[in-house]
Design a protein around this motif. Structure first.
Motif, PDB file in Angstrom:
ATOM      1  N   GLU A 326      -7.301   7.033   0.122  1.00  0.00           N
ATOM      2  CA  GLU A 326      -7.565   6.422  -1.179  1.00  0.00           C
ATOM      3  C   GLU A 326      -8.544   7.328  -1.935  1.00  0.00           C
ATOM      4  OE1 GLU A 326      -6.029   3.989  -2.425  1.00  0.00           O
ATOM      5  OE2 GLU A 326      -7.251   3.387  -4.129  1.00  0.00           O
ATOM      6  N   PRO A 327      -8.266   7.648  -3.208  1.00  0.00           N
ATOM      7  CA  PRO A 327      -9.237   8.448  -3.968  1.00  0.00           C
ATOM      8  C   PRO A 327     -10.546   7.685  -4.158  1.00  0.00           C
ATOM      9  CG  PRO A 327      -7.386   7.759  -5.361  1.00  0.00           C
ATOM     10  CD  PRO A 327      -7.063   7.323  -3.968  1.00  0.00           C
ATOM     11  N   LEU A 328     -11.532   8.342  -4.780  1.00  0.00           N
ATOM     12  CA  LEU A 328     -12.874   7.755  -4.832  1.00  0.00           C
ATOM     13  C   LEU A 328     -13.010   6.468  -5.654  1.00  0.00           C
ATOM     14  CD1 LEU A 328     -15.636  10.501  -4.914  1.00  0.00           C
ATOM     15  CD2 LEU A 328     -15.331   8.606  -3.321  1.00  0.00           C
ATOM     16  N   GLY A 329     -12.173   6.260  -6.640  1.00  0.00           N
ATOM     17  CA  GLY A 329     -12.309   5.070  -7.485  1.00  0.00           C
ATOM     18  C   GLY A 329     -12.047   3.785  -6.711  1.00  0.00           C
ATOM     19  N   VAL A 330     -12.548   2.674  -7.235  1.00  0.00           N
ATOM     20  CA  VAL A 330     -12.293   1.377  -6.605  1.00  0.00           C
ATOM     21  C   VAL A 330     -11.214   0.668  -7.428  1.00  0.00           C
ATOM     22  CG1 VAL A 330     -13.282  -0.833  -5.937  1.00  0.00           C
ATOM     23  CG2 VAL A 330     -14.674   1.242  -5.804  1.00  0.00           C
ATOM     24  N   ARG A 331     -10.011   0.561  -6.840  1.00  0.00           N
ATOM     25  CA  ARG A 331      -8.896  -0.050  -7.569  1.00  0.00           C
ATOM     26  C   ARG A 331      -8.398  -1.272  -6.816  1.00  0.00           C
ATOM     27  NH1 ARG A 331      -4.012   3.608  -8.124  1.00  0.00           N
ATOM     28  NH2 ARG A 331      -4.580   3.928  -5.964  1.00  0.00           N
ATOM     29  N   VAL A 332      -8.203  -2.377  -7.526  1.00  0.00           N
ATOM     30  CA  VAL A 332      -7.579  -3.553  -6.904  1.00  0.00           C
ATOM     31  C   VAL A 332      -6.491  -4.075  -7.837  1.00  0.00           C
ATOM     32  CG1 VAL A 332      -9.672  -4.235  -5.639  1.00  0.00           C
ATOM     33  CG2 VAL A 332      -9.249  -5.203  -7.902  1.00  0.00           C
ATOM     34  N   ARG A 333      -5.546  -4.825  -7.264  1.00  0.00           N
ATOM     35  CA  ARG A 333      -4.452  -5.367  -8.075  1.00  0.00           C
ATOM     36  C   ARG A 333      -4.211  -6.819  -7.724  1.00  0.00           C
ATOM     37  NH1 ARG A 333       0.539  -1.215  -7.917  1.00  0.00           N
ATOM     38  NH2 ARG A 333       1.372  -2.832  -9.275  1.00  0.00           N
ATOM     39  N   ALA A 334      -4.308  -7.710  -8.732  1.00  0.00           N
ATOM     40  CA  ALA A 334      -4.047  -9.134  -8.505  1.00  0.00           C
ATOM     41  C   ALA A 334      -2.587  -9.319  -8.110  1.00  0.00           C
ATOM     42  CB  ALA A 334      -4.352  -9.928  -9.767  1.00  0.00           C
ATOM     43  N   ARG A 335      -1.703  -8.584  -8.787  1.00  0.00           N
ATOM     44  CA  ARG A 335      -0.271  -8.603  -8.461  1.00  0.00           C
ATOM     45  C   ARG A 335       0.124  -7.211  -8.005  1.00  0.00           C
ATOM     46  NH1 ARG A 335       2.305 -13.033 -10.345  1.00  0.00           N
ATOM     47  NH2 ARG A 335       0.976 -14.383 -11.604  1.00  0.00           N
ATOM     48  N   TRP A 336       0.951  -7.150  -6.988  1.00  0.00           N
ATOM     49  CA  TRP A 336       1.300  -5.846  -6.426  1.00  0.00           C
ATOM     50  C   TRP A 336       2.608  -6.016  -5.646  1.00  0.00           C
ATOM     51  CZ3 TRP A 336      -2.519  -2.867  -2.658  1.00  0.00           C
ATOM     52  CH2 TRP A 336      -2.016  -1.589  -2.415  1.00  0.00           C
ATOM     53  N   PRO A 337       3.749  -5.697  -6.278  1.00  0.00           N
ATOM     54  CA  PRO A 337       5.022  -5.879  -5.569  1.00  0.00           C
ATOM     55  C   PRO A 337       5.093  -5.019  -4.305  1.00  0.00           C
ATOM     56  CG  PRO A 337       5.383  -5.528  -7.928  1.00  0.00           C
ATOM     57  CD  PRO A 337       3.939  -5.232  -7.656  1.00  0.00           C
ATOM     58  N   LEU A 338       5.518  -5.653  -3.223  1.00  0.00           N
ATOM     59  CA  LEU A 338       5.592  -4.975  -1.917  1.00  0.00           C
ATOM     60  C   LEU A 338       6.481  -3.727  -1.980  1.00  0.00           C
ATOM     61  CD1 LEU A 338       4.664  -5.549   1.074  1.00  0.00           C
ATOM     62  CD2 LEU A 338       6.840  -6.712   1.379  1.00  0.00           C
ATOM     63  N   VAL A 339       7.529  -3.808  -2.801  1.00  0.00           N
ATOM     64  CA  VAL A 339       8.503  -2.704  -2.837  1.00  0.00           C
ATOM     65  C   VAL A 339       7.933  -1.457  -3.527  1.00  0.00           C
ATOM     66  CG1 VAL A 339      10.568  -4.136  -2.723  1.00  0.00           C
ATOM     67  CG2 VAL A 339       9.538  -3.673  -4.949  1.00  0.00           C
ATOM     68  N   GLU A 340       6.755  -1.573  -4.149  1.00  0.00           N
ATOM     69  CA  GLU A 340       6.158  -0.395  -4.793  1.00  0.00           C
ATOM     70  C   GLU A 340       5.403   0.501  -3.805  1.00  0.00           C
ATOM     71  OE1 GLU A 340       3.745  -1.390  -8.189  1.00  0.00           O
ATOM     72  OE2 GLU A 340       5.430  -2.376  -9.191  1.00  0.00           O
ATOM     73  N   LEU A 341       5.285   0.054  -2.550  1.00  0.00           N
ATOM     74  CA  LEU A 341       4.530   0.851  -1.585  1.00  0.00           C
ATOM     75  C   LEU A 341       5.256   2.143  -1.225  1.00  0.00           C
ATOM     76  CD1 LEU A 341       3.301  -1.941   0.846  1.00  0.00           C
ATOM     77  CD2 LEU A 341       1.961  -0.659  -0.819  1.00  0.00           C
ATOM     78  N   ASN A 342       4.486   3.144  -0.836  1.00  0.00           N
ATOM     79  CA  ASN A 342       5.068   4.394  -0.342  1.00  0.00           C
ATOM     80  C   ASN A 342       5.490   4.204   1.105  1.00  0.00           C
ATOM     81  OD1 ASN A 342       4.348   5.746  -2.685  1.00  0.00           O
ATOM     82  ND2 ASN A 342       2.310   6.235  -1.860  1.00  0.00           N
ATOM     83  N   ALA A 343       6.653   4.768   1.418  1.00  0.00           N
ATOM     84  CA  ALA A 343       7.086   4.757   2.815  1.00  0.00           C
ATOM     85  C   ALA A 343       6.283   5.815   3.567  1.00  0.00           C
ATOM     86  CB  ALA A 343       8.572   5.064   2.898  1.00  0.00           C
ATOM     87  N   VAL A 344       5.878   5.504   4.793  1.00  0.00           N
ATOM     88  CA  VAL A 344       5.183   6.521   5.589  1.00  0.00           C
ATOM     89  C   VAL A 344       6.002   6.821   6.845  1.00  0.00           C
ATOM     90  CG1 VAL A 344       2.935   5.744   4.745  1.00  0.00           C
ATOM     91  CG2 VAL A 344       3.724   4.981   6.971  1.00  0.00           C
ATOM     92  N   ALA A 345       5.812   8.011   7.348  1.00  0.00           N
ATOM     93  CA  ALA A 345       6.611   8.448   8.498  1.00  0.00           C
ATOM     94  C   ALA A 345       6.167   7.745   9.778  1.00  0.00           C
ATOM     95  CB  ALA A 345       6.466   9.954   8.662  1.00  0.00           C
ATOM     96  N   GLY A 346       7.063   7.674  10.721  1.00  0.00           N
ATOM     97  CA  GLY A 346       6.705   7.179  12.055  1.00  0.00           C
ATOM     98  C   GLY A 346       6.978   5.702  12.224  1.00  0.00           C
ATOM     99  N   PRO A 347       7.201   5.282  13.467  1.00  0.00           N
ATOM    100  CA  PRO A 347       7.454   3.874  13.749  1.00  0.00           C
ATOM    101  C   PRO A 347       6.163   3.076  13.646  1.00  0.00           C
ATOM    102  CG  PRO A 347       7.319   5.107  15.782  1.00  0.00           C
ATOM    103  CD  PRO A 347       7.138   6.101  14.681  1.00  0.00           C
ATOM    104  N   PRO A 348       6.257   1.762  13.466  1.00  0.00           N
ATOM    105  CA  PRO A 348       5.041   0.950  13.439  1.00  0.00           C
ATOM    106  C   PRO A 348       4.305   1.049  14.769  1.00  0.00           C
ATOM    107  CG  PRO A 348       6.942  -0.370  12.806  1.00  0.00           C
ATOM    108  CD  PRO A 348       7.466   0.951  13.269  1.00  0.00           C
TER     109      PRO A 348
END
Ligand code: KG4
Ligand code: ZN
Length: 348
Positions: A326-348
């Motif tokens: 996370e960059p240095l700023g403090v960011r929060v979101r009241a609404r945040w669609p799950l599908v907007e997340l970045n996919a990350v490599a590797g199994p859970p």
């Protein structure tokens, strides 16, 4: 890597330590139920203030429990949304600042992704038969969300269905309030429903008579209110009336969720269903899913179904491992669609 998890999105302050090699080391929770009970729901400003009071003592507590100190941390994960903005700002501001001061990476966690991953925290304790393999279906049922998603990987979520109005937990809470059952409503209503007569009423199963995987619970809420009004025209509600209404409501919600899950499994051809979020603690839901679905069911332990810091630490650890920061700023979101997340490599 040792990750400190911080959850402050609503009315629980959750702090946990998760180590990528050793698993969950400590998990502390402070519930604000007593503060909000007299108002019958969460008062956002009171929630923020109480998070401020509890964060530092809880961080000290989890570190002391495992005889470690701040210098041992390798990363800090905090909930950045969705949730109450003020409450989120407390945890995010604290977490981001502490990471900066310690010169370690921070990661902003999506609360619903954390719920989704919670059943996987104790993977080492699961037999390989119980461990989910990608892709699988997830039903996420909390106070703010009702989502059916196909999970293709961490951050790779395909939305199959969602609630068009109230979340299922919210509907439980509102129905409980109509019945004067106390706050938070879900567990109270479930307890009350145990002595209810399932044959007295059949409440509607919303949006099950047409195709699709979306949900709607506001009509069921109105139906519940109308039923209560009809009874009270004849006199005050008896304990049995309350239990019967609670039972009819719970049966309708559970039947609806089961129907949609069955459809999602049939539509995708998948055989594993992970159920997470506060409502996944509901025993009638668990029993009916087991009885009615031909699928492998995956849950978190009861303590990790409702909000907690462990799921935030774990979700953050997986993303930190994949190199996200996370960059240095403090960011929060009241609404945040799950599908907007970045996919990350590797199994859970
Ligand atoms: O996941 P969670 O702790 O917080 C949110 O992210 O919203 O979910 C809280 C919700 C509340 O609406 C609560 O009433 C509901 O989960 N809940 C239950 C049960 N335990 C918690 N609903 C039905 N039956 C339960 N046993
Ligand atoms: Zn939650």
């Amino acid at each position: 890597m040792l990750v400190l998890g911080i959850e402050t999105s609503c009315d629980e302050t959750g702090i946990a330590l998760y180590d990528s090699d050793r698993g969950l080391l400590a998990d502390a929770l402070h519930s604000q139920v007593d503060i909000h009970a007299e108002f019958g729901g969460v008062v956002p400003e009171l929630a923020s203030r109480d998070h401020i009071r509890k964060l530092i003592p809880l961080v000290r507590q989890v570190l002391a429990e495992v005889k470690l100190d701040l210098q041992d941390l390798g990363g800090i994960a905090y909930t950045a949304g969705p949730g109450l903005v003020g409450a989120l700002m407390v945890g995010a501001g604290f977490g981001r600042t502490l990471a900066w001061a310690l010169d370690i990476p921070a990661i902003a966690v999506h609360h619903m992704e954390a719920h989704l991953l919670a059943p996987l925290i104790e993977q080492e304790q699961l037999s390989s038969k119980q461990r989910p393999t990608l892709p699988f279906i997830a039903l996420l049922v909390s106070g703010g969300h009702t989502l059916l998603v196909q999970v293709n990987g961490i951050g790779d979520y395909q939305l199959l269905g969602e609630s068009l109005d109230d979340a299922v937990g919210e509907a439980f809470d509102k129905a409980a309030k109509m019945l004067d059952l106390g706050y938070p409503g879900g567990p109270h209503l479930a307890r009350c429903a145990e002595s209810g007569d399932p044959a007295r009423w059949q409440f509607p199963r919303p949006m099950t008579d047409r195709p699709g995987l979306d949900f709607s619970f506001s009509g069921l809420k109105t139906f519940t209110l109308n039923t209560i009004h009809a009874i009270s025209e004849r006199g005050p509600l008896s304990e049995q009336d309350r239990a019967d209404v609670a039972r009819a409501f719970e049966e309708a919600v559970v039947a609806t969720l089961v129907i949609k899950c069955r459809r999602a499994l049939a539509q995708t051809g998948l055989k594993q269903l992970l159920v997470a979020g506060g409502v996944s603690a509901n025993q009638r839901l668990r029993a009916q899913l087991k009885e009615q679905l031909d699928a492998q069911l995956i849950y978190a332990p009861l303590a990790l179904c409702t909000d907690n810091g462990a799921m935030i630490a774990y979700a953050g650890a997986l993303r930190l491992r994949a190199g996200e920061r996370e960059p240095l700023g403090v960011r929060v979101r009241a609404r945040w669609p799950l599908v907007e997340l970045n996919a990350v490599a590797g199994p859970p």
